[in-house]
Design an enzyme around this catalytic site. Structure first.
Site, PDB file in Angstrom:
ATOM      1  N   CYS A   7       1.047  -1.400   0.065  1.00  0.00           N
ATOM      2  CA  CYS A   7      -0.042  -0.011  -0.140  1.00  0.00           C
ATOM      3  C   CYS A   7       0.894   1.220  -0.141  1.00  0.00           C
ATOM      4  O   CYS A   7       0.676   2.103  -0.811  1.00  0.00           O
ATOM      5  CB  CYS A   7      -0.917   0.101   1.266  1.00  0.00           C
ATOM      6  SG  CYS A   7      -2.437  -1.103   1.009  1.00  0.00           S
ATOM      7  N   ASP A  30      10.319  -6.284  -8.837  1.00  0.00           N
ATOM      8  CA  ASP A  30      10.958  -6.616  -7.683  1.00  0.00           C
ATOM      9  C   ASP A  30      12.235  -6.492  -7.117  1.00  0.00           C
ATOM     10  O   ASP A  30      12.973  -6.372  -8.142  1.00  0.00           O
ATOM     11  CB  ASP A  30      10.606  -8.432  -7.690  1.00  0.00           C
ATOM     12  CG  ASP A  30      10.600  -9.154  -6.342  1.00  0.00           C
ATOM     13  OD1 ASP A  30       9.588  -9.573  -5.932  1.00  0.00           O
ATOM     14  OD2 ASP A  30      11.483  -8.850  -5.543  1.00  0.00           O
ATOM     15  N   GLY A  92       5.364 -19.434   1.582  1.00  0.00           N
ATOM     16  CA  GLY A  92       6.225 -18.401   1.908  1.00  0.00           C
ATOM     17  C   GLY A  92       5.833 -16.799   1.551  1.00  0.00           C
ATOM     18  O   GLY A  92       6.660 -16.211   0.950  1.00  0.00           O
ATOM     19  N   THR A  94       5.290 -13.452   1.843  1.00  0.00           N
ATOM     20  CA  THR A  94       5.949 -12.461   2.978  1.00  0.00           C
ATOM     21  C   THR A  94       5.389 -11.083   3.131  1.00  0.00           C
ATOM     22  O   THR A  94       5.469 -10.258   3.928  1.00  0.00           O
ATOM     23  CB  THR A  94       7.665 -12.173   2.427  1.00  0.00           C
ATOM     24  OG1 THR A  94       7.615 -11.760   1.413  1.00  0.00           O
ATOM     25  CG2 THR A  94       8.423 -13.615   2.645  1.00  0.00           C
ATOM     26  N   HIS A  97      -0.412  -8.706   0.833  1.00  0.00           N
ATOM     27  CA  HIS A  97      -1.192  -7.707   0.044  1.00  0.00           C
ATOM     28  C   HIS A  97      -1.318  -8.582  -1.273  1.00  0.00           C
ATOM     29  O   HIS A  97       0.156  -8.895  -1.707  1.00  0.00           O
ATOM     30  CB  HIS A  97      -0.561  -6.333  -0.246  1.00  0.00           C
ATOM     31  CG  HIS A  97      -1.271  -5.354  -1.000  1.00  0.00           C
ATOM     32  ND1 HIS A  97      -1.746  -4.045  -0.580  1.00  0.00           N
ATOM     33  CD2 HIS A  97      -1.624  -5.506  -2.474  1.00  0.00           C
ATOM     34  CE1 HIS A  97      -2.103  -3.609  -1.544  1.00  0.00           C
ATOM     35  NE2 HIS A  97      -2.184  -4.185  -2.711  1.00  0.00           N
ATOM     36  N   HIS A  99      -0.651 -10.187  -4.732  1.00  0.00           N
ATOM     37  CA  HIS A  99       0.023  -9.875  -5.688  1.00  0.00           C
ATOM     38  C   HIS A  99       0.614 -10.985  -6.491  1.00  0.00           C
ATOM     39  O   HIS A  99       0.820 -12.177  -6.083  1.00  0.00           O
ATOM     40  CB  HIS A  99       1.566  -9.246  -5.259  1.00  0.00           C
ATOM     41  CG  HIS A  99       2.432 -10.158  -4.107  1.00  0.00           C
ATOM     42  ND1 HIS A  99       1.957 -10.173  -2.742  1.00  0.00           N
ATOM     43  CD2 HIS A  99       3.583 -10.845  -4.111  1.00  0.00           C
ATOM     44  CE1 HIS A  99       2.903 -10.945  -2.114  1.00  0.00           C
ATOM     45  NE2 HIS A  99       3.638 -11.685  -2.911  1.00  0.00           N
ATOM     46  N   HIS A 101       3.344 -12.525  -9.033  1.00  0.00           N
ATOM     47  CA  HIS A 101       4.929 -12.414  -9.577  1.00  0.00           C
ATOM     48  C   HIS A 101       4.700 -12.865 -11.100  1.00  0.00           C
ATOM     49  O   HIS A 101       4.246 -13.570 -11.502  1.00  0.00           O
ATOM     50  CB  HIS A 101       5.679 -13.351  -8.990  1.00  0.00           C
ATOM     51  CG  HIS A 101       6.001 -13.343  -7.388  1.00  0.00           C
ATOM     52  ND1 HIS A 101       7.063 -12.669  -6.839  1.00  0.00           N
ATOM     53  CD2 HIS A 101       5.096 -13.393  -6.471  1.00  0.00           C
ATOM     54  CE1 HIS A 101       6.937 -12.660  -5.593  1.00  0.00           C
ATOM     55  NE2 HIS A 101       5.820 -12.999  -5.272  1.00  0.00           N
TER      56      HIS A 101
END
Ligand code: AMP
Ligand code: ZN
Length: 113
Positions: A7, A30, A92, A94, A97, A99, A101
């Site tokens: 955010c 990333d 995993g 982390t 929020h 997302h 990839h």
């Protein structure tokens, strides 16, 4: 949402390398790339993960996946790419929020675990 890293990236409070933005989604590189192209696509509206999707907010996921397709074209990933959304501790995740990839720019490993 307060104290959410993504955010804060969307609002510009924390800097990022933006590659795409529209009314509903945001995409940025990333910080620890795991492939030559490694981009994160996030909804501007905070949703914790895929597990928090439901009939009322499913449009958020659809918009993110449309952005995935647009960004992949923009990044010239015509030879293919992988879309990953880690959900919860066993995967995993982390950053809580939602997302997606986008990984590409090389022949990715066949294993996904
Ligand atoms: P996940 O492990 O699926 O929750 O993915 C979180 C991703 O966010 C990881 O690949 C991190 O490298 C990435 N990340 C963490 N902080 C930042 C940041 N400030 N800018 C860009 N990417 C980040
Ligand atoms: Zn958030």
């Amino acid at each position: 949402m307060e104290d959410c890293l993504f955010c804060k990236i969307i609002s510009g409070e924390i800097p990022s390398t933006k590659v795409y933005e529209d009314a509903d989604t945001f995409a940025f590189r990333d910080i620890h790339p795991q492939a030559p192209a490694h981009i994160l696509v996030v909804p501007k509206k905070h949703v914790d993960s895929v597990a928090a999707l439901n009939e009322e907010n499913a449009d958020i996921a659809a918009k993110c996946l449309l952005t995935v397709a647009k960004v992949a074209k923009q990044e010239n990933l015509e030879n293919g790419y992988r879309v990953v959304s880690n959900c919860g501790p066993d995967a995993g995740q982390t950053v809580p929020h939602l997302h997606f990839h986008i990984l590409g720019g090389k022949r990715l490993k066949d294993s996904m675990d």
